[in-house]
Design an enzyme around this catalytic site. Structure first.
Site, short mmCIF file in Angstrom:
data_model
loop_
_atom_site.label_atom_id
_atom_site.label_comp_id
_atom_site.label_asym_id
_atom_site.label_seq_id
_atom_site.Cartn_x
_atom_site.Cartn_y
_atom_site.Cartn_z
N TYR A 1 0.90 -1.18 -0.08
CA TYR A 1 -0.17 0.18 -0.06
C TYR A 1 0.76 1.21 0.04
CZ TYR A 1 0.96 0.00 5.21
OH TYR A 1 1.50 -0.09 6.36
N GLY A 2 2.30 1.11 -0.20
CA GLY A 2 2.97 2.29 -0.31
C GLY A 2 3.94 2.17 -1.36
N VAL A 4 8.10 2.85 -2.83
CA VAL A 4 9.21 2.87 -2.24
C VAL A 4 10.37 3.34 -3.04
CG1 VAL A 4 11.13 1.50 -0.96
CG2 VAL A 4 8.77 0.81 -0.70
N LYS A 19 9.93 4.92 2.28
CA LYS A 19 8.70 4.23 1.84
C LYS A 19 7.39 5.71 2.22
CE LYS A 19 5.46 0.51 3.05
NZ LYS A 19 5.41 -0.77 4.10
N ASP A 116 2.43 -12.19 6.15
CA ASP A 116 2.64 -11.79 4.65
C ASP A 116 3.82 -12.28 4.16
OD1 ASP A 116 1.67 -10.86 2.28
OD2 ASP A 116 2.38 -8.77 2.87
#
Length: 168
Positions: A1-2, A4, A19, A116
């Site tokens: 969701y970010g 980098v 990030k 994850d």
């Protein structure tokens, strides 16, 4: 969701990863994940887990929407290595496995669960170092006294001895 990208810490003269988490406070669930990731990375101190160097302070509280996390820089990830179809010798594979297991052992020693773990979340350096990253979905669990620990027992880690592994 970010997103980098790489950057430079001019004070220390070193490469870093930045990030950006856009609109970090719009969704409550994403906000909780971000807070959990920051707290876990703050507490982890292990050579096989990415280290959080800094959080970039907002320029203005009125326009504070995006969050920026600064971590150490790594050259790539295991997903990119696998997709490259570049042959990896047995010694390098053994080294990566040992580092992966050492990082996971530390996460588990502080009663954490990554949740994850995938090749994209296993970072690699050109020097053969491996580090786990992306703890946004991670959880910490507290073992019950005298009983098996239950995955539903979530807690935020407050101290504890990270060198003591959780009970089996």
């Amino acid at each position: 969701y970010g997103l980098v990208c790489s950057g430079s810490n001019t004070d220390m003269g070193m490469k870093v990863a930045i990030k950006k988490i856009p609109k970090a406070f719009e969704d409550t669930i994403d906000c909780k994940r971000l807070l959990r990731e920051i707290r876990l990375l703050r507490d982890f101190e292990h050579p096989n887990i990415i280290s959080l160097k800094a959080l970039v302070p907002p320029t203005s509280m009125e326009t504070f929407n995006d969050m920026f996390m600064v971590t150490e820089f790594m050259d790539g990830d295991l997903r990119r290595l696998i997709k490259s179809k570049q042959p990896v010798d047995a010694e390098t594979t053994r080294s990566y496995m040992a580092q992966l297991l050492a990082g996971l052992q530390h996460v588990h020693a502080v009663h954490g669960i990554h949740r994850d773990l995938k090749p994209a979340n296993v970072l690699l350096s050109s020097g053969g170092r491996l580090k786990l990253c992306d703890f946004g979905l991670a959880r910490t669990v507290a073992p019950s006294a005298g009983a098996r620990r239950t995955l539903g027992e979530e807690v935020e880690r407050e101290g504890g001895d990270p060198s003591v592994p959780p009970p089996l």
